[in-house]
Write an enzyme that holds these catalytic residues in place. Structure first.
Site, mmCIF file in Angstrom:
data_model
loop_
_atom_site.group_PDB
_atom_site.id
_atom_site.type_symbol
_atom_site.label_atom_id
_atom_site.label_comp_id
_atom_site.label_asym_id
_atom_site.label_seq_id
_atom_site.Cartn_x
_atom_site.Cartn_y
_atom_site.Cartn_z
ATOM 1 N N HIS A 219 -1.029 9.395 -66.659
ATOM 2 C CA HIS A 219 0.167 8.737 -66.104
ATOM 3 C C HIS A 219 1.033 9.753 -65.357
ATOM 4 O O HIS A 219 1.415 9.560 -64.209
ATOM 5 C CB HIS A 219 0.955 8.077 -67.234
ATOM 6 C CG HIS A 219 2.356 7.681 -66.876
ATOM 7 N ND1 HIS A 219 2.633 6.737 -65.909
ATOM 8 C CD2 HIS A 219 3.556 8.112 -67.350
ATOM 9 C CE1 HIS A 219 3.959 6.609 -65.811
ATOM 10 N NE2 HIS A 219 4.537 7.433 -66.662
ATOM 11 N N ARG B 299 -6.519 4.418 -62.241
ATOM 12 C CA ARG B 299 -5.746 5.654 -62.305
ATOM 13 C C ARG B 299 -6.603 6.711 -62.993
ATOM 14 O O ARG B 299 -6.718 6.714 -64.213
ATOM 15 C CB ARG B 299 -4.452 5.406 -63.097
ATOM 16 C CG ARG B 299 -3.415 6.509 -62.966
ATOM 17 C CD ARG B 299 -2.363 6.386 -64.058
ATOM 18 N NE ARG B 299 -2.876 6.856 -65.336
ATOM 19 C CZ ARG B 299 -2.532 6.359 -66.523
ATOM 20 N NH1 ARG B 299 -1.663 5.391 -66.622
ATOM 21 N NH2 ARG B 299 -3.065 6.860 -67.632
ATOM 22 N N TYR C 295 -5.621 7.050 -75.775
ATOM 23 C CA TYR C 295 -5.735 5.600 -75.595
ATOM 24 C C TYR C 295 -6.924 5.139 -74.754
ATOM 25 O O TYR C 295 -7.189 3.958 -74.679
ATOM 26 C CB TYR C 295 -4.427 5.031 -75.008
ATOM 27 C CG TYR C 295 -3.957 5.652 -73.700
ATOM 28 C CD1 TYR C 295 -4.485 5.253 -72.478
ATOM 29 C CD2 TYR C 295 -2.953 6.623 -73.694
ATOM 30 C CE1 TYR C 295 -4.053 5.807 -71.290
ATOM 31 C CE2 TYR C 295 -2.508 7.197 -72.507
ATOM 32 C CZ TYR C 295 -3.061 6.775 -71.307
ATOM 33 O OH TYR C 295 -2.630 7.326 -70.141
#
Lengths: 348, 342
Positions: free
Chosen positions: A246, A242, A255
């Site tokens: 998100h 990805r 993160y």
């Protein structure tokens, strides 16, 4: 393909023919542009939210183009590219994210279930649907899409198990994009790969380069053919990434490291198919190739323009639609609320 | 045949037998109806409600599934998307909880989500409630969990005739139905000839007419409410019993008409009182009958404790005595008995 787009043969799988290779690339070009456009619309506030699948186009397009006309697709919320590849109106794919309604398309028309937000819960729907189709004597398979995080859900387990016990023709295509929002794969599972999970259910598991559209197409095609022939369901793990956050409200710098993203951007699925198409002259000579690739780009721009235009409208959803489809008929107490809301709106 | 040999009176039928007959007639009458769940095949279900169906219709129509409630409801949703009419069994009330997400997030919402394009004619049968001496997890009254979810029809029969008729209607219904079977009444009998068609399931019915107070009940408490009404008649008090039948969506017209006539109401259920379905009934009756009420609407239900072990469940479950005690508190002498600060 290797990471540079050079053809690699495999004894078990049949590579897509030249026309299909072109289809795969074209669908990815459109999908990439669609992701960019929807992301822009989300930043402009035209969409309530948008979960981008940039970087995952090969996994979605390769899987969907392996389906036959009568088959069903069970997408999750990050599978917009899969849906437009299946032929669903791109603006209707965005209905959910614009907030006009929950599902913008008629699932029966393109045999695409509604985009599923609760993870893995639509996988058992795919099992039930193919079971019903077989009972009616119809040759219908299903592709159930889920992510790496979703494989931790109990519903994934139950769906795998029901599918295997009932021997229904479902291929569970797991897009392992390495991140479940902010949680990395190593915190999801101790299994060597997600494909290994298939072993415990007595079904086949395939592990495929999810950034190789041709490979995903070949593997899903084989898994679907086996399932149709009574060989049982399968898990196909497509390893991808990805690239985007998100959703537009995510903060990935908290993160994950940029260098990880850069590693995957170098392995961009579109660059690889384009390299193959050029190297093998699939679309014709160099000049012809340029022309066809430009036409793919123009097709993608048309989709983006259509989406911009349809999302720019100021049309508001009809509040009466809140009441009409909760039940097959509007029950008395709901009808009372319907009239109360209508009266309230008249006073405004 | 349910007719007694040599006589004109119909034979006595238990609620379990009526449900069994409804399933059999539904499977026989529509090739799209399938019945499945845990142990519903050769065993005939732990309560034998599917007794004989596997033998009669075969494994294609009546079958055992893996032991996973979410998967059972999830696959039923998929089947309904492709035109089948699945009837699935949750073995016990509390064992239905793993399926809760499928019920709430998909079964209840898919018609609405798709603007009516994908109706889900699924029946989820749930034996519910206590009174059978079951150990933990076998006696929950879970109706309020479902009635709080728009999109579901939640129904519960109080008599064998209703059990037959409402289950047939639920299977024929294009909406998802959570069909709550009062398991302690599986063995309750009624003289009725099957097949039978009672009132439409979305209409509450007056089970016993009365003039002084309305008892509102459903499922297992219908019999208990009728028992209370019978006892009160001996003491000169006329109690009307309304059986709600379809708890959601509720048609409150019969209820409101009754309470406005009697001026008093008590709502009875097995479930714990706090936050229970009775609160909705009490609020609705108060809103709609306020000027007709002679006393506050009272609720009689289970204690606000986790369902007790078998040797203590008698303290928890409402009985006729507890109902009549509530009726006695309905300000017959114009004295203030309940509520107020302090």
């Amino acid at each position: 393909m290797d990471r540079h787009g050079r053809r690699v043969e495999h004894p078990l799988f049949t590579a897509p023919d030249p026309a299909r290779l072109a289809d795969l690339h074209r669908a990815m070009v459109i999908g990439r542009r669609f992701n960019q456009q929807a992301g822009t619309l989300a930043r402009q506030g035209r969409l309530a939210v948008y979960p981008s699948s940039t970087g995952q186009e090969a996994a979605q397009v390769g899987g969907v183009l392996a389906l036959s006309e009568q088959d069903w697709l069970f997408p999750s919320y990050r599978d917009s590219v899969a849906l437009i590849t299946r032929g669903v109106d791109p603006a209707q794919v965005l209905t959910l994210f614009r907030g006009d309604w929950h599902s913008g398309y008629d699932p029966r028309r393109h045999r695409c279930a509604p985009q599923c937000t609760p993870l893995a819960t639509n996988a058992s729907h795919a099992v039930g649907l193919t079971y019903a189709a077989r009972r009616k004597g119809h040759d219908v398979a299903a592709l159930a899409l889920m992510g790496d995080g979703a494989t931790s859900e109990g519903d994934a387990h139950e769906a795998y198990n029901f599918a295997a016990v009932w021997n229904t023709p479902v291929v569970f295509l797991v897009q392992n994009n390495h991140w479940a929002i902010s949680v990395p794969l190593r915190r999801q599972t101790a299994a060597p790969t997600l494909a290994h999970k298939a072993i415990g259910y007595g079904m086949r598991g395939y592990h495929v380069d999810g950034n190789d559209a041709a490979a995903v197409h070949a593997v899903v095609s084989r898994a679907l053919a086996e399932a149709r022939a009574g060989g049982g369901p399968a898990i196909v793990e497509a390893v991808t990434y990805r690239v985007d956050p998100h959703t537009n409200s995510d903060a990935p710098q908290r993160y994950r490291d940029e260098s990880e993203v850069a590693y995957w951007v170098e392995r961009d699925p579109l660059l690889r198919t384009e390299a193959l198409l050029r190297a093998e002259g699939v679309l014709g000579d160099a000049e012809e190739t340029d022309r066809v690739l430009a036409s793919f780009g123009a097709d993608a721009e048309r989709v983006a323009a259509l989406v911009r235009e349809r999302m720019a409208g100021e049309d508001a959803p009809d509040p009466d639609s809140l009441f009409t489809d909760v039940y097959s008929t509007v029950p008395p107490l709901l009808d009372r609320q319907r009239r109360e809301l209508a009266a309230e709106l008249r006073e405004v | 045949m349910t007719r007694a040999p040599g006589g004109d009176a119909p034979a006595e039928v238990s609620m379990g037998a009526a449900l069994n007959r409804a399933l059999r007639d539904a499977v026989a009458g529509d090739p799209d109806v399938v019945v499945y769940g845990e142990d519903v095949g050769p065993l005939g279900g732990v309560f034998r409600v599917t007794d004989g169906l596997h033998g009669e219709f075969g494994d294609e129509r009546v079958f055992d599934s893996p032991l996973a409630e979410s998967g059972i409801v999830g696959t039923a949703i998929g089947m309904a998307m492709y035109g089948l009419r699945p009837v699935v069994e949750m073995q016990f009330d509390a064992f239905a909880y793993p399926a809760f997400e499928q019920v709430v997030s998909h079964l209840a919402k898919t018609r609405n989500r798709t603007r009516g394009a994908v109706p889900l004619p699924v029946v989820v049968r749930v034996p519910y409630g206590g009174g059978i001496g079951g150990v933990e997890h076998h006696s929950d009254s879970s109706e309020a969990y479902y009635t709080h979810t728009p999109g579901l029809r939640v129904v519960t029969p109080g008599t064998p005739a209703d059990a037959y008729s409402m289950l047939r209607e639920a299977i024929a219904c294009d909406d998802p139905v959570v069909f709550l079977e009062p398991k302690r009444r599986y063995w309750s009998k009624e003289a009725v000839e099957l097949p039978v068609r009672t009132e439409p399931m979305d209409r509450p019915v007056v089970r016993r007419q009365g003039t002084d107070v309305t008892l509102v009940a459903y499922g297992p408490m219908v019999e208990t409410a009728l028992e209370a009404a019978g006892a009160a008649a001996g003491e000169g008090r006329s109690i009307e019993v309304v059986d709600l039948r379809q708890l959601a969506p509720l048609d409150d017209s019969v209820l409101v008409e009754s309470v406005c006539r009697t001026g008093r109401a008590v709502v009875v259920h097995e479930a714990s009182v706090f936050g229970g379905y009775g609160a909705e009934v009490a609020a609705r009756v108060t809103e709609r009958c306020f000027h007709y009420l002679e006393a506050p609407v009272l609720r009689v239900g289970g204690l606000d404790v986790p369902y007790p072990p078998p040797r203590l469940e008698g303290y928890h479950l409402p009985d006729a005595e507890r109902i009549l005690a509530a009726v006695d508190r309905l300000q017959w002498e114009s004295e203030w008995v309940e509520g107020g600060p302090g």
